[in-house]
Design an enzyme around this catalytic site. Structure first.
Site, short mmCIF file in Angstrom:
data_model
loop_
_atom_site.label_atom_id
_atom_site.label_comp_id
_atom_site.label_asym_id
_atom_site.label_seq_id
_atom_site.Cartn_x
_atom_site.Cartn_y
_atom_site.Cartn_z
CD GLU A 137 1.25 0.51 8.16
OE1 GLU A 137 0.10 0.90 8.24
OE2 GLU A 137 1.90 1.00 7.34
N GLY A 172 0.80 -1.15 0.05
CA GLY A 172 0.20 -0.03 -0.07
C GLY A 172 0.99 1.29 -0.03
CB THR A 173 0.47 4.52 1.97
OG1 THR A 173 0.45 3.75 3.31
CG2 THR A 173 -1.07 4.44 1.66
CG LEU A 174 4.30 1.28 4.57
CD1 LEU A 174 4.36 0.22 5.54
CD2 LEU A 174 5.21 2.48 5.24
N1 PCA Z 1 0.67 0.49 4.48
C1 PCA Z 1 0.89 -0.85 4.54
C2 PCA Z 1 -0.20 -1.59 4.82
C3 PCA Z 1 -1.24 -0.70 4.02
C4 PCA Z 1 -0.44 0.67 4.18
O1 PCA Z 1 -1.01 1.53 3.41
C5 PCA Z 1 1.47 -1.39 3.37
O2 PCA Z 1 1.94 -0.52 2.55
O3 PCA Z 1 2.01 -2.62 3.14
#
Ligand code: PCA
Length: 149
Positions: free
Chosen positions: A82, A8-10
């Site tokens: 998280e 996701g955002t990471l």
């Molecule tokens: N961050 C974590 C979990 C969802 C998010 O936005 C990721 O990127 O895996």
């Protein structure tokens, strides 16, 4: 050292990637790209358009993401970042390696930690399922960064 799969955002180019580059949080080394062996529903939900991997293997799609080797300090930081275990829970899953960085890597599959959730609203199961998250994707559900909430 542990492997973490981020979807996701990471990921690189996504709004929270910078926290993985900050050495005061520990170390995270990009190892390659992969996709989950099992399928999962990946939805974008809530008022801040947050991506969530729902811990429901067998439903949804195989999800693409990035594999990082992280130290204990970074793992602790990411747990906190998280909201683990209240928002996301960190579980282990098998990731099929698509592209490995450098000469040698593990075989086809690698066990990684992932931040998924088992505590979601039932209606999230009716949202569209994504295979590869992009905050700026055609879904139009741009992530609202924490700084702007
Ligand atoms: N961050 C974590 C979990 C969802 C998010 O936005 C990721 O990127 O895996």
């Amino acid at each position: 050292m542990a492997h973490v799969f981020v979807y996701g955002t990471l990921k690189r180019g996504q709004p929270n990637h910078k926290v993985m580059l900050d050495r005061s949080h520990g170390s995270a080394v990009f190892r390659g790209r992969g996709c989950t062996v099992e399928s999962f529903p990946l939805v974008i939900a809530g008022e801040h358009n947050i991506p969530w991997l729902l811990n429901l293997p067998g439903k949804g799609r195989c999800v693409a993401g990035e594999i990082y080797e992280v130290d204990e300090k970074m793992l602790c930081f990411l747990d906190d970042f998280e909201g683990c275990p209240n928002m996301y829970q960190r579980t282990a899953l098998q990731v099929r390696v698509l592209e490995w960085e450098g000469a040698r890597g593990p075989g086809d599959c690698v066990q990684c930690f992932v931040y998924s959730t088992a505590t979601y609203a039932p209606e999230w199961l009716h949202l569209p399922y994504h295979g590869c998250y992009d905050s700026e994707g055609p879904h139009g559900l741009r992530y609202n960064p924490r700084e702007s909430r």
